[in-house]
Design an enzyme around this catalytic site. Structure first.
Site, PDB file in Angstrom:
ATOM      1  CB  CYS A   1      54.785  41.332  31.277  1.00  0.00           C
ATOM      2  SG  CYS A   1      53.799  40.131  32.180  1.00  0.00           S
TER       3      CYS A   1
ATOM      4  CB  CYS B   1      56.337  38.122  29.737  1.00  0.00           C
ATOM      5  SG  CYS B   1      54.704  38.139  28.952  1.00  0.00           S
TER       6      CYS B   1
ATOM      7  CG  HIS C   1      51.191  39.878  27.996  1.00  0.00           C
ATOM      8  ND1 HIS C   1      51.695  39.965  29.274  1.00  0.00           N
ATOM      9  CD2 HIS C   1      50.413  40.972  27.814  1.00  0.00           C
ATOM     10  CE1 HIS C   1      51.250  41.080  29.835  1.00  0.00           C
ATOM     11  NE2 HIS C   1      50.468  41.712  28.970  1.00  0.00           N
TER      12      HIS C   1
ATOM     13  CG  ASN D   1      42.706  38.615  42.746  1.00  0.00           C
ATOM     14  OD1 ASN D   1      41.627  38.234  43.170  1.00  0.00           O
ATOM     15  ND2 ASN D   1      43.837  38.418  43.384  1.00  0.00           N
TER      16      ASN D   1
ATOM     17  N   GLY E   1      41.718  43.637  42.667  1.00  0.00           N
ATOM     18  CA  GLY E   1      42.955  43.419  43.416  1.00  0.00           C
ATOM     19  C   GLY E   1      44.082  42.815  42.592  1.00  0.00           C
TER      20      GLY E   1
ATOM     21  CG  HIS F   1      51.013  37.362  32.119  1.00  0.00           C
ATOM     22  ND1 HIS F   1      52.014  37.341  31.144  1.00  0.00           N
ATOM     23  CD2 HIS F   1      50.399  36.156  32.049  1.00  0.00           C
ATOM     24  CE1 HIS F   1      51.984  36.172  30.513  1.00  0.00           C
ATOM     25  NE2 HIS F   1      51.011  35.435  31.046  1.00  0.00           N
TER      26      HIS F   1
ATOM     27  CG  HIS G   1      47.934  35.812  37.890  1.00  0.00           C
ATOM     28  ND1 HIS G   1      48.039  37.073  37.382  1.00  0.00           N
ATOM     29  CD2 HIS G   1      47.651  35.951  39.203  1.00  0.00           C
ATOM     30  CE1 HIS G   1      47.846  37.956  38.345  1.00  0.00           C
ATOM     31  NE2 HIS G   1      47.596  37.310  39.462  1.00  0.00           N
TER      32      HIS G   1
ATOM     33  CG  HIS H   1      45.863  33.441  42.862  1.00  0.00           C
ATOM     34  ND1 HIS H   1      46.883  33.932  43.654  1.00  0.00           N
ATOM     35  CD2 HIS H   1      45.487  34.466  42.059  1.00  0.00           C
ATOM     36  CE1 HIS H   1      47.104  35.211  43.339  1.00  0.00           C
ATOM     37  NE2 HIS H   1      46.270  35.566  42.382  1.00  0.00           N
TER      38      HIS H   1
END
Ligand code: AMP
Ligand code: ZN
Length: 115
Positions: A6, A9, A48, A88, A94, A99, A101, A103
């Site tokens: 990943c 990671c 993860h 997303n 999208g 992993h 996340h 924004h």
């Protein structure tokens, strides 16, 4: 738990360089390599978790810690007039890096449109 294949990671482990802005026991945050606004930061759990669809009662502490970090990072970045937090999830959402996340997007007046 980490996934050796990943990208995020590897970034958390320092195997790939990143523009780190914040780190604690649970969370790592860094500048997006392709910023969409003056401030564009990715906040990820060190654990993860592939995507938002995999959040459950066992791992949700890691997600809560991400949101605690988001508030601190936004303050440190001077986003006192507001900002947007985007996740997303999956192909239709999208998501390109599997992993989880969030924004943080800000530093300018964003469109009121979501899509
Ligand atoms: P998403 O499309 O929500 O999966 O977002 C993935 C984000 O990761 C995109 O905004 C990319 O610009 C960003 N990204 C990909 N690789 C890197 C990297 N090595 N360092 C920082 N950001 C990255
Ligand atoms: Zn990962």
């Amino acid at each position: 738990m980490t996934d050796s294949n990943c990208l995020f990671c590897k970034l958390i482990a320092g195997e790939i360089p990143s523009g780190k802005v914040y780190e604690d026991e649970y969370v790592y945050a860094f500048r997006d390599i392709n910023p969409q606004a003056p401030v564009h930061i990715l906040v990820v759990p060190k654990e993860h978790i592939a995507c938002a669809a995999e959040i459950n009662g066992e791992n949700s502490l890691h997600v809560a810690k991400c949101f605690e970090a988001i508030a601190k990072i936004a303050e440190a970045e001077g986003l006192d007039k507001g900002y947007r937090v985007v996740n997303n999830c999956g192909d239709d959402g999208g998501q390109t890096v599997m992993h989880l996340h969030f924004h943080i997007i800000g530093g300018t007046k964003l469109s009121e449109r979501i899509i």
